[in-house]
Design an enzyme around this catalytic site. Structure first.
Site, mmCIF file in Angstrom:
data_model
loop_
_atom_site.group_PDB
_atom_site.id
_atom_site.type_symbol
_atom_site.label_atom_id
_atom_site.label_comp_id
_atom_site.label_asym_id
_atom_site.label_seq_id
_atom_site.Cartn_x
_atom_site.Cartn_y
_atom_site.Cartn_z
ATOM 1 N N ASN A 127 0.818 -1.205 0.000
ATOM 2 C CA ASN A 127 0.000 0.000 0.000
ATOM 3 C C ASN A 127 0.856 1.261 0.000
ATOM 4 O O ASN A 127 0.330 2.359 -0.003
ATOM 5 C CB ASN A 127 -0.931 0.005 1.209
ATOM 6 C CG ASN A 127 -1.831 -1.196 1.173
ATOM 7 O OD1 ASN A 127 -2.103 -1.718 0.099
ATOM 8 N ND2 ASN A 127 -2.266 -1.642 2.320
ATOM 9 N N HIS A 178 -10.788 -9.878 -12.060
ATOM 10 C CA HIS A 178 -9.837 -9.146 -11.218
ATOM 11 C C HIS A 178 -9.992 -7.646 -11.448
ATOM 12 O O HIS A 178 -9.955 -7.189 -12.596
ATOM 13 C CB HIS A 178 -8.392 -9.566 -11.534
ATOM 14 C CG HIS A 178 -7.394 -8.903 -10.641
ATOM 15 N ND1 HIS A 178 -6.306 -8.205 -11.109
ATOM 16 C CD2 HIS A 178 -7.332 -8.808 -9.295
ATOM 17 C CE1 HIS A 178 -5.614 -7.717 -10.079
ATOM 18 N NE2 HIS A 178 -6.214 -8.070 -8.974
ATOM 19 N N HIS A 179 -10.200 -6.897 -10.377
ATOM 20 C CA HIS A 179 -10.278 -5.434 -10.427
ATOM 21 C C HIS A 179 -9.211 -4.851 -9.512
ATOM 22 O O HIS A 179 -9.432 -4.750 -8.302
ATOM 23 C CB HIS A 179 -11.640 -4.938 -9.918
ATOM 24 C CG HIS A 179 -12.793 -5.253 -10.815
ATOM 25 N ND1 HIS A 179 -14.103 -5.176 -10.387
ATOM 26 C CD2 HIS A 179 -12.848 -5.633 -12.123
ATOM 27 C CE1 HIS A 179 -14.914 -5.501 -11.394
ATOM 28 N NE2 HIS A 179 -14.174 -5.790 -12.456
ATOM 29 N N GLU A 221 -6.161 -5.819 0.345
ATOM 30 C CA GLU A 221 -5.742 -4.522 0.916
ATOM 31 C C GLU A 221 -6.908 -3.747 1.531
ATOM 32 O O GLU A 221 -6.768 -2.566 1.855
ATOM 33 C CB GLU A 221 -5.019 -3.623 -0.119
ATOM 34 C CG GLU A 221 -3.687 -4.156 -0.585
ATOM 35 C CD GLU A 221 -3.812 -5.083 -1.792
ATOM 36 O OE1 GLU A 221 -4.736 -4.887 -2.590
ATOM 37 O OE2 GLU A 221 -2.991 -6.003 -1.915
ATOM 38 N N GLU A 266 -7.985 -10.176 1.994
ATOM 39 C CA GLU A 266 -6.581 -10.441 2.296
ATOM 40 C C GLU A 266 -6.318 -9.840 3.683
ATOM 41 O O GLU A 266 -6.407 -10.543 4.679
ATOM 42 C CB GLU A 266 -5.693 -9.834 1.217
ATOM 43 C CG GLU A 266 -4.228 -10.145 1.391
ATOM 44 C CD GLU A 266 -3.384 -9.316 0.455
ATOM 45 O OE1 GLU A 266 -3.617 -8.108 0.360
ATOM 46 O OE2 GLU A 266 -2.477 -9.882 -0.173
ATOM 47 N N GLU A 298 1.851 -14.277 -0.866
ATOM 48 C CA GLU A 298 2.662 -13.513 -1.828
ATOM 49 C C GLU A 298 4.010 -13.100 -1.222
ATOM 50 O O GLU A 298 5.002 -13.003 -1.929
ATOM 51 C CB GLU A 298 1.897 -12.298 -2.356
ATOM 52 C CG GLU A 298 1.525 -11.279 -1.311
ATOM 53 C CD GLU A 298 0.698 -10.110 -1.890
ATOM 54 O OE1 GLU A 298 0.504 -10.046 -3.095
ATOM 55 O OE2 GLU A 298 0.268 -9.262 -1.087
HETATM 56 C C1 NOJ Z 1 -1.662 -7.146 -4.345
HETATM 57 C C2 NOJ Z 1 -2.485 -8.366 -4.138
HETATM 58 O O1 NOJ Z 1 -2.378 -8.848 -2.832
HETATM 59 C C3 NOJ Z 1 -2.038 -9.394 -5.154
HETATM 60 O O2 NOJ Z 1 -2.698 -10.618 -4.918
HETATM 61 C C4 NOJ Z 1 -2.303 -8.869 -6.529
HETATM 62 O O3 NOJ Z 1 -1.815 -9.787 -7.463
HETATM 63 C C5 NOJ Z 1 -1.613 -7.536 -6.755
HETATM 64 N N1 NOJ Z 1 -1.910 -6.633 -5.690
HETATM 65 C C6 NOJ Z 1 -2.024 -6.894 -8.069
HETATM 66 O O4 NOJ Z 1 -3.367 -6.528 -8.033
HETATM 67 CA CA CA Z 2 -1.606 -7.573 -0.869
#
Ligand code: NOJ
Ligand code: CA
Length: 704
Positions: A194, A414-415, A485, A503, A509
């Site tokens: 972020n 996905h947005h 986020e 999340e 990740e």
């Molecule tokens: C962060 C997200 O947690 C991740 O899963 C995503 O691929 C990227 N942002 C891009 O949107």
């Molecule tokens: Ca993230």
């Protein structure tokens, strides 16, 4: 969500003229709240098994636009009542949830200013919820602006705590285990997606905060039903061990814009001397309102794979081309630009994932990087970079959805908003309509980067309202939402069950970026998961991220067997198998567990638990007699001695055990596992050894 009220007896015991405080005790008698107005100041304390667990703590607000709500109160009445119902969630850890509490309402006047403020306490066998309420009638506070909520939580000692630093914009931190007196912001190790590390205090932490007293009592502080209010942090006075609430500010530094009648979210205390009770608690769900949707038949748990790890771990790109320095929405003809060779969201690759999903029983395929705008996604034009309906030239929306549907699979939308909630709200109606028209029923959204409107924070009231607006707008199109986020969950999935995931913590990740601490997944169930499910994205089989991307420093700090366990220990109706299909093909025998494991449950039992050390859960798959067991341990490893007494007596089952090999270790030998089969009954005991950073997974089916 049907509410089946089994008993609901409301007994008004108090009277309007009461001048003294009151006690309210949990149905089983182990937890008692004392609440009173002492010298004009609202005060409460909590006892557990006859001993204080929260010492006398004061309650109140400072206001930005009038005299404070910190004193001058007179108690005008107390009312107590009892409530008991059993309700059925649309999806969940259990088919039935009992909501049983005793309630105390304190009504108060602030006569000098002609104001009214009430306090409502609900006391359960597993803890306490309380909130402030502001009635409209005869109250001079029609509108008011909160400068700070000053709710104290006075601790009884220097407890052990599992905490992350206070921050208005990210929760993507590694957890620290320390004494309360040792809490200091620990932002090292956070690569905040972020891009804003706004720690507010040297002793500020986020909720849900898990603690343990030296007497072995577990205490968790969080909040429930965060609606139209700012998310709460806790600031510690570490001389006196008193936490005080600290809300997320808006762009002007104010913390809440209120209009009566209104109330705050519930402040929650989960309390037990058995760590397993912390995990099986439904207190936060119970404090949320029943489902607001009449028809929920379109809401379904989802097991999915995705075009994702290739970018996160493999160093590939969301963008289609390198040629666009800055994109103005709708002004670029991408067909005239040179595609780079590293764009996995292309027709051929997506078909490969659709085939893999169909062949292995997955419901959906997430595709990130399918739409125009990624060339400058958090750059200077981010307020108008995405329209969420325009695919890149190499992604054929209709053909791919048709192909997926022909194979019994759906694509997942996905947005990425890149933090511009303003741009997202502008395009939301057409974006959800586009999804409906093309046969999508779920969206992963994301809020990477500082928020637009400028100065707002991810966890402020404005954004809290935005996230819920997205969920309720999506519902109109029968769309399920998984927001990354976003603000941490507070049980709203009971009321809005199309909120199937969030999340709001450090997910898998980070294993690709820097690695998570090996104890991470033994802390999350006690903390982040208290408020609702997490899209943790487990299932990594290749721990050495350099093999995917030579530039990477990442290492997945887990054994392979533990990755399987996470499908059971990290409860979520939304589960991803995050690794690449080729890695699953290399370990097809272990992958079988991910193929088999359920995502919705009739019953859940926590068999063993200790925060930061180990979590062992057993769950019965919805509508079947199949059980799945998972155990995840810290770097210290673990020895389990499990009783399978949850199985039906007199019945024989086959257990398939996916365990760490004797020489497995999360750093040096993570892929060493052993699969064994056993006939078991409800009388069986299983002794299992978990490697450092390891785990095990077991599937148990009746023998026909
Ligand atoms: C962060 C997200 O947690 C991740 O899963 C995503 O691929 C990227 N942002 C891009 O949107
Ligand atoms: Ca993230």
């Amino acid at each position: 969500m049907k509410n089946q009220i089994t008993i609901a007896a409301a007994m008004v015991l108090g009277c309007a003229a009461a001048a003294h405080g009151a006690d309210v005790t949990s149905p089983g008698g182990q937890i008692t709240v004392h609440a009173d107005v002492i010298d004009g100041v609202p005060t409460y304390s909590v006892d557990y098994k006859g001993k204080p667990i929260v010492k006398p703590s004061t309650l109140g607000f400072t206001l930005a636009d009038g005299p404070d709500l910190m004193g001058g109160f007179k108690l005008t009445g107390t009312e107590t009542s009892t409530f008991d119902e059993t309700w059925q969630p649309v999806w969940g850890e259990n088919a039935n949830i009992r909501n049983h509490y005793n309630e105390l309402l304190l009504t108060m006047d602030q006569p000098e200013h002609y104001r009214k403020m009430n306090l409502r306490f609900r006391v359960y066998d597993d803890g306490v919820g309380f909130r402030y309420e502001f009635p409209q009638k005869d109250n001079a506070m029609a509108y008011f602006i909160i400068k700070e909520e000053n709710t104290q939580f006075a601790m009884t000692g220097d407890h052990t705590a599992w905490w992350i630093a206070g921050d208005y914009d990210t929760q993507e931190y590694d957890w620290t285990e320390s004494r309360l007196s040792e809490i200091r912001p620990n932002m090292i190790g956070s690569i905040s997606s972020n891009l804003s590390q706004t720690t507010f205090s040297p002793t500020g932490v986020q909720t849900s905060l898990q603690m343990k007293t030296d007497d072995g009592v577990y205490l968790n502080i969080h909040e429930a039903a965060l609606v139209d209010y700012s998310c709460m942090h806790l600031n510690l006075d570490d001389k006196n061990m008193v936490f005080t609430s600290w809300l997320t500010p808006d762009a002007q530094g104010n913390k809440g814009h209120m209009q009566s009648p209104c109330h705050t979210p519930w402040r929650t205390l989960i309390i037990s001397d058995d760590a397993r009770d912390m995990l099986s608690s439904n207190l936060i769900l119970n404090l949320n309102e029943p489902c607001k949707y009449a028809d929920t038949s379109w809401i379904k748990p989802v097991k999915y794979v995705g075009v994702w790890w290739e970018m996160i771990a493999g160093g590939k790109q969301w963008s289609y081309t390198n040629d666009v320095p800055s994109v103005k929405l709708g002004e670029t003809d991408y067909t005239k630009l040179k595609p780079h060779c590293n764009h996995p969201a292309n027709n051929e690759n997506v078909r490969r994932y659709i085939d893999f999903a169909a062949d292995n029983g997955f419901d959906q395929v997430l595709v990130e990087g399918w739409n125009e705008g990624w060339e400058d996604w958090f750059g200077h034009s981010k307020d108008k970079v995405f329209d969420f309906v325009t695919p890149y030239p190499d992604f054929d929306v209709k053909a791919l959805n048709d192909y997926a549907h022909s194979r019994g699979v759906k694509l997942m939308m996905h947005h990425e908003t890149s933090g511009s909630a303003r741009n997202y709200e502008r395009h939301m109606a057409q974006a959800y309509k586009f999804m409906e028209d093309n046969g999508y029923n779920s969206v992963k959204s994301g809020y990477v980067g500082p928020i637009l409107p400028r100065g707002e924070h991810h966890y402020g009231q404005w954004m809290v309202n935005h996230y819920l607006y997205a969920v309720t707008e999506a519902a109109k199109h029968h769309i399920m939402v998984n927001a990354h986020e976003a603000v941490r969950p507070t049980g709203l999935c009971r009321t809005y069950p199309n909120l199937i995931g969030n999340e709001s913590a450090r997910g898998t990740e980070y294993e690709a970026f820097a690695g998570n601490k090996p104890f991470h997944t033994t802390v999350l169930p006690f903390t982040r998961l208290q408020g609702g499910p997490m899209d943790y994205t487990p299932g990594i089989f290749e721990m050495d991220i350099k093999k995917l991307n030579p530039q990477s420093q990442g290492h997945c700090n887990s054994t392979l067997a533990r990755q399987l366990a996470l499908y059971v220990t990290m409860y979520s109706p939304l589960q991803m198998a995050a690794d690449l299909p080729e890695n699953y093909e290399r370990f097809a025998d272990a992958f079988q567990f991910i193929r088999d494991v359920a995502v919705d449950w009739d019953e859940s039992r926590y068999l063993e638990a200790e925060p930061g050390r180990y979590v062992t859960a057993a769950r019965k798959a919805k509508g079947t007699d199949n059980w799945f067991v998972g155990c995840t341990a810290s770097e210290h490893g673990h020895k389990s001695n499990l009783s399978l007494n949850f199985l039906d007596p007199g019945r024989k089952y086959e257990a398939i055990i996916y365990a760490d090999a004797p020489d497995a270790h999360y750093l040096t030998n993570p892929q060493a596992y052993v699969i064994s089969r056993k006939t078991v009954t409800s009388k069986s005991k299983l002794k299992l050894t978990v490697a450092p950073g390891g785990g095990y997974a077991i599937s148990i089916r009746p023998i026909k």
